[in-house]
Design an enzyme around this catalytic site. Sequence first.
Site, PDB file in Angstrom:
ATOM      1  N   LYS A  49     -53.281  71.436  -4.708  1.00 58.49           N
ATOM      2  CA  LYS A  49     -53.072  71.871  -5.157  1.00 58.49           C
ATOM      3  C   LYS A  49     -51.859  70.881  -6.320  1.00 58.49           C
ATOM      4  O   LYS A  49     -51.867  70.382  -6.361  1.00 58.49           O
ATOM      5  CB  LYS A  49     -51.263  72.374  -4.068  1.00 58.49           C
ATOM      6  CG  LYS A  49     -50.270  73.626  -4.950  1.00 58.49           C
ATOM      7  CD  LYS A  49     -49.253  73.573  -3.805  1.00 58.49           C
ATOM      8  CE  LYS A  49     -48.302  74.442  -4.578  1.00 58.49           C
ATOM      9  NZ  LYS A  49     -47.319  74.685  -3.086  1.00 58.49           N
ATOM     10  N   SER A 124     -46.497  80.122  -2.173  1.00 59.76           N
ATOM     11  CA  SER A 124     -46.416  79.447  -3.868  1.00 59.76           C
ATOM     12  C   SER A 124     -48.135  78.937  -3.500  1.00 59.76           C
ATOM     13  O   SER A 124     -48.488  78.110  -4.631  1.00 59.76           O
ATOM     14  CB  SER A 124     -45.406  77.578  -3.990  1.00 59.76           C
ATOM     15  OG  SER A 124     -45.765  77.185  -3.248  1.00 59.76           O
ATOM     16  N   SER A 148     -44.913  77.902   1.948  1.00 63.49           N
ATOM     17  CA  SER A 148     -45.930  78.182   1.363  1.00 63.49           C
ATOM     18  C   SER A 148     -47.127  77.603   1.193  1.00 63.49           C
ATOM     19  O   SER A 148     -47.833  77.392   0.551  1.00 63.49           O
ATOM     20  CB  SER A 148     -45.226  77.367  -0.115  1.00 63.49           C
ATOM     21  OG  SER A 148     -44.179  78.012  -0.982  1.00 63.49           O
TER      22      SER A 148
HETATM   23  N1  GLN Z   1     -40.700  81.167  -0.995  1.00 61.65           N
HETATM   24  C1  GLN Z   1     -40.063  80.073  -0.809  1.00 61.65           C
HETATM   25  C2  GLN Z   1     -39.474  79.533  -2.264  1.00 61.65           C
HETATM   26  O1  GLN Z   1     -39.789  80.379  -3.451  1.00 61.65           O
HETATM   27  C3  GLN Z   1     -40.843  78.559   0.142  1.00 61.65           C
HETATM   28  C4  GLN Z   1     -41.765  78.255  -1.296  1.00 61.65           C
HETATM   29  C5  GLN Z   1     -42.500  76.681  -1.117  1.00 61.65           C
HETATM   30  O2  GLN Z   1     -42.126  76.714   0.014  1.00 61.65           O
HETATM   31  N2  GLN Z   1     -42.646  76.153  -1.536  1.00 61.65           N
HETATM   32  O3  GLN Z   1     -38.483  79.253  -2.226  1.00 61.65           O
END
Ligand code: GLN
Length: 446
Positions: A49, A124, A148
Amino acid sequence: MITLKEALTKSAEELDALKIEMEAKAKESGLNAYIGFESSGDGVPILIKDNIQVKDWAVTSGSAILQGYIAPYNATVIENLKAKGFAPFGRANMDEFAMGSTTESSYYGVTKNPYGENRVPGGSSGGSASAVAGGIAIAALGSDTGGSIRQPASYCGCVGMKPTYGRVSRFGLSSYASSLDQIGPITQNVEDSAILYDAIASHDQKDSTSSDLELVSIAQNINPNRKLTIAVIDNYIEEADGDVQEAYATAVKALEEAGHTIIHKTMSNTKYDIATYYIVATAEATTNLARYDGIRYGNRQEGSNLEETYLNTRALFGDEVKRRILLGNFVLSSGYYDAYYLKAQKVRHLIRDEFNKIFQEANLILSPVAPSVAPKIGSLQDPLEMYKSDMFTIGVNLAGLPAISLPIEKNSEGMPVGLQLIGKAFDEQAVFDGALSLEKAVNYTK
Ligand code: GLN
């Protein structure tokens, strides 16, 4: 694509050929899962990532503000991978600064779901999940602050695992919300997940929140025949849609037939998790993102004085990141700090206590990952609607627990539905044992 376990038996020449093949296939796929094809050393290629530092690679967190920034050192997980015969290969797309649930907010454009190109891959870590599910990566690393890793794995029909907070070093991970972030594996199956988890987990003096509890190899001890007590949260499942409820019923039946004991529990409404998470996460994000000022990292938009340089540079942040910086500053500002931030910290403890109470009777909790299958690209315009879709994943981060998401079945449109197994802190063994048993019992096929 060969599995990680199979890849470990291949020669250096075979793996080199595979990298070339993966790059060609990735470009042809149109998924936009990869944003780069850098390679670091020899070994089994693992997709990384874009928020994890690999020395001499660009690392940009999917943001315009970090264009031109090159990582000066390896994250600890990268050092661990290299020491165990793995080689970082390729950059995975992501939501800008890991804020989002769809991988639509990246500087590099939208990533697509291999099961339906008009569908989001989740976020994400959407690039990581799309590539693994789309047959263009053997396995990948993602990061999970509020779901995410698990949610994109669920949307794409692969396996995503979030380790216990402190089990995997955060050194070299670009911080979103430091008390919630964890790096973890995204793989084609549960066994590969255990192998990659073993490879990255370690005690690290460079991360003050890293645990020094003894580590035992999960992959060597994994036992799908162990009988476990698994709690189902009845009021959670009511909040999910029909596809998820059906997959839940399938999983409960499969677990019972495999000899596990199912017990029924309830938990507080997930609206408290959402409120708490979006206060804690935005407060920490605001603080962490203050460092991107045009002086220290990456892109600089020069102004006629210092303040103008700050303003011009920080205007490069995308809308979602700006929204969270505003929210975070608001909840931390004097007069609101007690009402929002401090209160959220207290509720966070209550959430953790509630999980721990269930773990006095159960080894694992079975829970939905997301309330629906992957939504269509462009359909989640309202940020609050997007935040709501995190309802089942963020409690796990607030409580610092390990959890794994795995595919159960497909809905009538052929979209995968995943569910998660949540464990006690540092009981990764039960999480993997239960997940392998469930994987065998439901026998999901791509
Ligand atoms: N969807 C969640 C957020 O926007 C989780 C994102 C994540 O785990 N990085 O914060």
